[in-house]
Design a protein around this motif. Structure first.
Motif, mmCIF file in Angstrom:
data_model
loop_
_atom_site.group_PDB
_atom_site.id
_atom_site.type_symbol
_atom_site.label_atom_id
_atom_site.label_comp_id
_atom_site.label_asym_id
_atom_site.label_seq_id
_atom_site.Cartn_x
_atom_site.Cartn_y
_atom_site.Cartn_z
ATOM 1 N N LYS A 142 0.739 -1.300 -0.120
ATOM 2 C CA LYS A 142 0.127 -0.034 0.245
ATOM 3 C C LYS A 142 0.912 1.372 -0.020
ATOM 4 O O LYS A 142 0.572 2.306 -0.638
ATOM 5 C CB LYS A 142 -1.017 -0.046 1.121
ATOM 6 N N SER A 143 2.182 1.220 0.579
ATOM 7 C CA SER A 143 3.203 2.316 0.467
ATOM 8 C C SER A 143 3.487 2.676 -0.816
ATOM 9 O O SER A 143 3.767 3.702 -1.136
ATOM 10 C CB SER A 143 4.204 2.143 1.415
ATOM 11 N N ARG A 144 3.334 1.747 -1.795
ATOM 12 C CA ARG A 144 3.616 2.205 -3.395
ATOM 13 C C ARG A 144 2.471 2.479 -3.798
ATOM 14 O O ARG A 144 2.765 2.577 -5.224
ATOM 15 C CB ARG A 144 4.109 0.678 -3.740
ATOM 16 N N GLY A 145 1.377 2.671 -3.514
ATOM 17 C CA GLY A 145 0.103 3.074 -4.076
ATOM 18 C C GLY A 145 -0.709 2.064 -4.546
ATOM 19 O O GLY A 145 -1.447 2.114 -5.490
ATOM 20 N N MET A 146 -0.080 0.791 -4.399
ATOM 21 C CA MET A 146 -0.911 -0.230 -4.994
ATOM 22 C C MET A 146 -2.487 -0.481 -4.336
ATOM 23 O O MET A 146 -2.693 -0.254 -2.980
ATOM 24 C CB MET A 146 -0.303 -1.570 -4.871
ATOM 25 N N ASP A 147 -3.228 -1.205 -5.337
ATOM 26 C CA ASP A 147 -4.738 -1.150 -4.889
ATOM 27 C C ASP A 147 -4.981 -2.776 -5.104
ATOM 28 O O ASP A 147 -6.291 -3.062 -4.842
ATOM 29 C CB ASP A 147 -5.555 -0.510 -5.804
ATOM 30 N N GLY A 148 -4.056 -3.505 -4.899
ATOM 31 C CA GLY A 148 -4.356 -4.945 -5.036
ATOM 32 C C GLY A 148 -3.000 -5.687 -4.917
ATOM 33 O O GLY A 148 -1.953 -5.295 -5.013
ATOM 34 N N GLN A 149 -3.208 -7.259 -5.373
ATOM 35 C CA GLN A 149 -2.362 -8.073 -5.206
ATOM 36 C C GLN A 149 -1.055 -7.890 -6.422
ATOM 37 O O GLN A 149 -1.559 -7.598 -7.554
ATOM 38 C CB GLN A 149 -2.753 -9.556 -5.132
ATOM 39 N N GLU A 150 0.105 -8.146 -6.099
ATOM 40 C CA GLU A 150 0.989 -8.093 -7.361
ATOM 41 C C GLU A 150 0.616 -9.072 -8.290
ATOM 42 O O GLU A 150 0.309 -10.033 -8.098
ATOM 43 C CB GLU A 150 2.417 -8.609 -6.606
ATOM 44 N N GLY A 151 0.512 -8.329 -9.680
ATOM 45 C CA GLY A 151 0.048 -9.417 -10.554
ATOM 46 C C GLY A 151 -1.240 -9.201 -11.141
ATOM 47 O O GLY A 151 -1.883 -9.738 -12.098
ATOM 48 N N SER A 152 -1.914 -8.421 -10.143
ATOM 49 C CA SER A 152 -3.455 -8.052 -10.428
ATOM 50 C C SER A 152 -3.561 -6.571 -11.304
ATOM 51 O O SER A 152 -2.569 -5.949 -11.029
ATOM 52 C CB SER A 152 -4.354 -8.254 -9.381
ATOM 53 N N VAL A 153 -4.619 -6.468 -11.870
ATOM 54 C CA VAL A 153 -4.560 -4.891 -12.533
ATOM 55 C C VAL A 153 -4.955 -3.857 -11.373
ATOM 56 O O VAL A 153 -5.687 -4.160 -10.454
ATOM 57 C CB VAL A 153 -5.684 -4.874 -13.399
ATOM 58 N N ARG A 156 18.410 10.349 -18.582
ATOM 59 C CA ARG A 156 17.494 9.209 -17.966
ATOM 60 C C ARG A 156 17.239 9.295 -16.325
ATOM 61 O O ARG A 156 16.491 8.431 -15.928
ATOM 62 C CB ARG A 156 18.338 7.898 -18.137
ATOM 63 N N LYS A 157 17.723 10.402 -15.799
ATOM 64 C CA LYS A 157 17.218 10.781 -14.400
ATOM 65 C C LYS A 157 15.687 11.147 -14.487
ATOM 66 O O LYS A 157 15.302 11.821 -15.373
ATOM 67 C CB LYS A 157 18.155 11.687 -13.809
ATOM 68 N N ASN A 158 15.445 11.310 -13.043
ATOM 69 C CA ASN A 158 14.007 12.033 -12.949
ATOM 70 C C ASN A 158 14.235 13.531 -12.767
ATOM 71 O O ASN A 158 14.854 13.836 -11.748
ATOM 72 C CB ASN A 158 13.276 11.382 -11.903
ATOM 73 N N GLU A 205 1.274 11.535 -17.915
ATOM 74 C CA GLU A 205 0.993 13.034 -17.346
ATOM 75 C C GLU A 205 1.867 13.754 -16.443
ATOM 76 O O GLU A 205 2.062 14.833 -16.653
ATOM 77 C CB GLU A 205 -0.173 12.936 -16.515
ATOM 78 N N ARG A 206 2.544 12.762 -15.605
ATOM 79 C CA ARG A 206 3.767 13.261 -14.750
ATOM 80 C C ARG A 206 4.908 12.745 -15.296
ATOM 81 O O ARG A 206 5.052 11.680 -15.552
ATOM 82 C CB ARG A 206 3.236 12.911 -13.277
ATOM 83 N N TRP A 207 6.055 13.497 -14.940
ATOM 84 C CA TRP A 207 7.556 13.060 -15.051
ATOM 85 C C TRP A 207 7.493 11.919 -14.296
ATOM 86 O O TRP A 207 8.470 10.955 -14.560
ATOM 87 C CB TRP A 207 8.260 14.017 -14.783
ATOM 88 N N ASN A 208 6.921 11.737 -13.213
ATOM 89 C CA ASN A 208 7.260 10.605 -12.342
ATOM 90 C C ASN A 208 5.925 9.972 -12.039
ATOM 91 O O ASN A 208 5.387 9.554 -10.935
ATOM 92 C CB ASN A 208 7.784 10.782 -10.997
ATOM 93 N N SER A 209 5.003 9.607 -13.164
ATOM 94 C CA SER A 209 3.886 9.079 -12.816
ATOM 95 C C SER A 209 3.895 7.617 -12.121
ATOM 96 O O SER A 209 3.201 7.071 -11.480
ATOM 97 C CB SER A 209 3.074 8.668 -14.078
ATOM 98 N N TYR A 210 4.986 6.975 -12.346
ATOM 99 C CA TYR A 210 5.252 5.566 -11.709
ATOM 100 C C TYR A 210 6.823 5.567 -11.566
ATOM 101 O O TYR A 210 7.752 5.915 -12.506
ATOM 102 C CB TYR A 210 4.815 4.484 -12.611
ATOM 103 N N MET A 211 7.356 5.043 -10.642
ATOM 104 C CA MET A 211 8.953 4.925 -10.195
ATOM 105 C C MET A 211 9.239 3.354 -9.714
ATOM 106 O O MET A 211 8.318 2.896 -8.643
ATOM 107 C CB MET A 211 9.367 5.991 -9.319
ATOM 108 N N ILE A 212 9.933 2.826 -10.548
ATOM 109 C CA ILE A 212 10.281 1.353 -9.900
ATOM 110 C C ILE A 212 10.526 1.453 -8.383
ATOM 111 O O ILE A 212 10.052 0.369 -7.945
ATOM 112 C CB ILE A 212 11.193 0.591 -11.044
ATOM 113 N N GLU A 213 11.077 2.347 -8.212
ATOM 114 C CA GLU A 213 11.717 2.089 -6.673
ATOM 115 C C GLU A 213 10.946 2.287 -5.628
ATOM 116 O O GLU A 213 10.976 1.877 -4.629
ATOM 117 C CB GLU A 213 12.991 2.880 -6.514
ATOM 118 N N SER A 214 9.820 3.262 -5.848
ATOM 119 C CA SER A 214 8.875 3.536 -4.980
ATOM 120 C C SER A 214 7.410 3.609 -5.382
ATOM 121 O O SER A 214 6.347 3.661 -4.369
ATOM 122 C CB SER A 214 8.992 4.998 -4.636
#
Length: 864
Positions: free
Chosen positions: A339-350, A727-729, A745-754
């Protein structure tokens, strides 16, 4: 080949099992129906708007997630020929998304007709030559029918929050059939309440733009169920103008249909905790072309490998009554569903939270008919923005094929330019930009295709307008949209933040957004040499620039129109950014509002656009034989105003914080506000700013729109190249390293690390930052139009190469012919081959040179 009707459905309510089977299990198509010019406007007098008398209507306050009324409205009539028919033309329009049928044959290649327009002022019409599917002999009968669903009319997309019911109450249909008999006489059959029948019927049981589509294939279409149809009522909701559609129509791009890249079935979860949703248990995987079997309780996930505006298309089979539900998504949950990564379900789910209404909208439901073979289904009354889908079923379903079919106003025939480099990351950036354009040029230039928005945001539009012209012929698309813009213009002359008027509306004179009313026509004229768009928009543009000039685009003077808010350099990383709250605080009395420095910043940006707008009006006045002196004087007045109010003699900003930012400096350079030592000093400070930020940009929507060309034109092409390859943010390639297949939309819409960026406003298909491809075309490939001789009759060819991308190969079918530019390095030798089309000239400036040489039509090769 003509399609003969087996039985007049109004003559008999008996439907044989064979006919029912064919309707449920196949979709009849007919290539012999063709689009033609509209009939004379006066012909509309032969018809009326009609609605289903007891159609359900949404009542109560409309909020986010409020769904449109259930059901599809069907309109059906029988036409009996009094003579032999030589030609049959059918002119049609609707309040809501509609399809038309002639003797059960779907007519027209367009989908989502009539498109998105100002709901009070404009409806678009479509006229077809239906002769080849019309039973033409004297005495023969023909069934004309239409299905209308709420899209762009009786749904949330045009309805403001807390409105009492939807803006559009009932779906409606209007049409005129013109029959030309073999003896040369004509007859007109229009929609009315006597000859037509109407009712809530057919397999589409719910559909809307945000909601998605529910389809019960056990139910016959309206033209096969006369028992559900009865006398319609007149609809008086729309009192605007009906005009022929001549651009921005919407199509399936079947040539771009995407097969699965990855397919798996999951059931159950491991590793869940209070803070993490866990990870899905994958039961089985399928190869892309393998038949998929999914059962109740299982979850099918399909990755199509490409985010786009599209709909899923199925070939599948199940027992009658089996329910299949499909949920689109832009990304998958990861990181054990933290949840700290903004996830709304199980890894592998949409992941669907960024859609804003994940439980109420953006979904597809299909109920299987009784059918022994595989059936085909592709929704026609909505569209989604997605890369992934997850599918759940109530029983066993066999899926022989699933494809993602792009939905767009950019037809294959419209695509004009292709550019390739020796750097795969840059090529991916170009691809992401093209897919973003295809996804968001959809009836209007939308901001995004996935969440509960999909509106004609005007800054996104003006920022990207020139870029888009290289990839596709967008002239007719923007002729249409400028009608939307003018329809939405205020009485004072202000242009809106969204056009056409929709669920978000009312605000005017937002800097960088309102200016699209001038920037877009100027851009279309410059790129295509079309003065027609200037004539179309002149009165409207003049009204706007007069308003800007009278108010000096001052935020406080325009407070009643702009609602005391500016989006400004939206989503930048700089101080005073509006979305993150940096532009706001409390005044001395403790009341919340914009900070004084922010107002200064907004006024500076506004006055900068005043200069730009006035210069464009000057250009367009000259192009159409109007007096340009007024606008030349206005440019000088605006420049003097900006220099006196915002800048010191040495080129610094009087508001200190602006000296720490990139965007203000870029606009000062673009508008030529500093000269001599002041300019040298400003460029030095700007260089230091980039260095202090690790050679990363900090700009948002407005600053990024001018960033690369301004740097290049002011001796900083080295920085432009660093920004492109960074290649940096934040950077363009950062998103690609993090999985982007479109522009974000955002430069950092998703970040692998966070993980996820802010879910409340986070689109993974937002094309504005794709404006960098304008620079790639114009400065890397060296193909630019000269405003002094628009439409590429005179070409500015000034390539700025860099060894790091190896080569460039660009081909552009301009308004004046095919232009080519290809360069490469062989050791330290730069080799450039280019083509100037017949009837054109080019000013050619070689790298590291200042003086241009003139070239005529021909093929050239230069080594240096």
């Amino acid at each position: 080949m003509k399609t003969k009707l087996l039985k007049n459905v109004f003559s008999s309510a008996i439907i044989t099992g064979i006919i029912a089977f064919s309707v449920s299990c196949t979709v009849k198509q007919e290539n012999d129906v063709c689009r033609v010019a509209a009939l004379n406007d006066s012909i509309w007098k032969c018809s009326s708007w009609i609605s289903v008398s007891d159609a359900p209507v949404v009542t109560g306050k409309v909020i986010d997630g409020t769904r449109s009324a259930d059901g599809a409205s069907w309109f059906v009539t029988t036409v009996t020929n009094s003579k032999d028919v030589r030609q049959a033309l059918w002119m049609t329009t609707g309040l809501g998304v509609y399809d038309i049928y002639v003797n059960g044959t779907l007519a027209g290649d367009e989908i989502l007709k009539p498109g998105f327009t100002h709901y009070q002022k404009t409806r678009l019409s479509f006229t077809y030559d239906i002769t080849n599917v019309y039973n033409s002999d004297k005495g023969e009968e023909n069934i004309l029918s239409a299905q209308v669903t709420p899209g762009w009319w009786a749904d949330k997309i045009i309805t403001p929050y807390n409105n009492a019911g939807m803006i559009g109450k009932k779906c409606a249909f209007r049409s005129v059939l013109e029959l030309t008999y073999t003896d040369g006489t004509k007859e007109y059959v229009g929609t009315d309440t006597e000859k037509w029948k109407a009712g809530i019927a057919g397999p589409v049981t719910h559909a809307a733009i945000f909601d998605g589509e529910d389809y019960d294939a056990r139910i016959l279409p309206g033209y096969e169920t006369p028992e559900k149809l009865y006398k319609p009522e007149l609809n008086t909701e729309f009192k605007g103008e009906i005009i022929p559609s001549v651009g921005a129509d919407v199509y399936f791009r079947k040539d771009l249909a995407l097969p699965p890249a990855e397919v798996y079935i999951w059931k159950g979860v491991t590793g869940e905790s209070d803070d993490e949703y866990g990870k899905v248990n994958i039961l089985r995987k399928y190869s892309p072309e393998e038949t998929i079997t999914v059962s109740s309780g299982e979850n099918l996930v399909v990755d199509f490998g490409q985010n786009c505006a599209a709909v899923p298309s199925f070939v599948f089979q199940a027992e009658e009554g089996t329910v299949l539900e499909c949920f689109p998504s832009e990304l998958l949950n990861d990181g054990n569903g933290a949840k700290s990564r903004g996830m709304d379900g199980q890894e592998g789910s949409v992941h669907r939270l960024n859609l804003r209404i994940p439980d109420d909208g953006m979904r597809l439901k299909y109920i299987f008919p009784s059918c022994e073979s595989y059936v085909e289904f592709c929704p026609r009354n909505t569209f989604f923005g997605y890369r992934f889908v997850t599918i759940r079923t109530s029983g066993d379903v066999s899926i022989k094929s699933i494809r993602s079919v792009p939905v767009t106003s950019i037809k294959k025939e419209m695509e004009t330019g292709k550019i390739t480099t020796g750097n795969e990351m840059v090529n991916k950036l170009i691809s992401n930009t093209v897919w973003g354009m295809r996804s968001n040029y959809l009836s209007v230039p939308t901001d995004c295709p996935q969440r509960n928005e999909r509106l004609g945001w005007t800054a996104d539009t003006q920022v990207f307008a020139e870029t888009g012209t290289f990839f596709a012929n967008t002239l007719s698309f923007f002729h249409k949209w400028m009608r939307d813009m003018m329809d939405t213009q205020s009485e004072t002359g202000g242009f809106p933040g969204v056009a056409p008027l929709a669920q978000y509306g009312g605000e005017m004179m937002r800097v960088g957004w309102a200016d699209a009313g001038i920037i877009v026509p100027w851009t279309m004229w410059k790129q295509y040499g079309d003065a027609g768009i200037i004539e179309q928009c002149w009165e409207s543009m003049e009204k706007y620039i007069n308003h800007v000039n009278d108010t000096k685009y001052d935020h406080n003077v325009l407070k009643e129109e702009n609602m005391n808010y500016q989006w400004a350099d939206w989503l930048s990383y700089e101080p005073l950014e509006s979305c993150g709250g940096g532009a706001f605080g409390k005044n001395r009395k403790g009341n919340p509002g914009p900070l004084p420095d922010a107002v200064d910043y907004w006024n500076y940006l506004s006055a900068s656009y005043w200069i730009i707008d006035a210069g464009m009006m000057r250009d367009m006045a000259l192009a159409t034989g109007r007096d340009a002196s007024r606008y030349e004087n206005m440019v000088a007045e605006a420049k003097a105003y900006v220099k006196g109010k915002f800048l010191t003699a040495d080129g610094k900003f009087k508001t200190d914080v602006l000296n720490t930012m990139q965007t203000p400096a870029l606009f000062a350079l673009k508008n030529g506000l500093v000269e001599g030592e002041a300019k040298t000093s400003l460029i030095s400070r700007l260089r230091n700013n980039f260095a202090e930020h690790g050679n990363c940009l900090q700009t948002g929507f407005l600053g990024t729109s001018i960033l690369m060309p301004v740097l290049t034109e002011n001796g900083m092409s080295d920085i432009a190249w660093e920004l492109l390859l960074q290649r940096k943010n934040p950077s363009w390639l950062y998103s690609i390293d993090n999985g982007a297949t479109t522009i974000w939309e955002r430069w950092n819409s998703y970040m692998i690390e966070s993980g996820m960026g802010p879910k409340g406003m986070n689109s993974f298909n937002h094309y504005a930052y794709g404006v960098v491809c304008e620079w790639i075309w114009e400065s890397v490939a060296g193909i630019a139009s000269d405003p002094a001789c628009p439409g590429f009759r005179h070409i500015i060819m000034k390539p700025v190469p860099d060894k790091r991308i190896g080569f460039v190969d660009a081909v552009y079918d301009s308004a004046s012919g095919r232009i080519k530019s290809s360069w490469k390095y062989e050791g330290d030798t730069w080799i450039w081959e280019f083509t100037v089309p017949e009837g054109c000239t080019a000013s050619v400036t070689l790298p590291c040179e200042e003086v241009a040489k003139e070239y005529g039509a021909g093929d050239y090769r230069i080594e240096r």
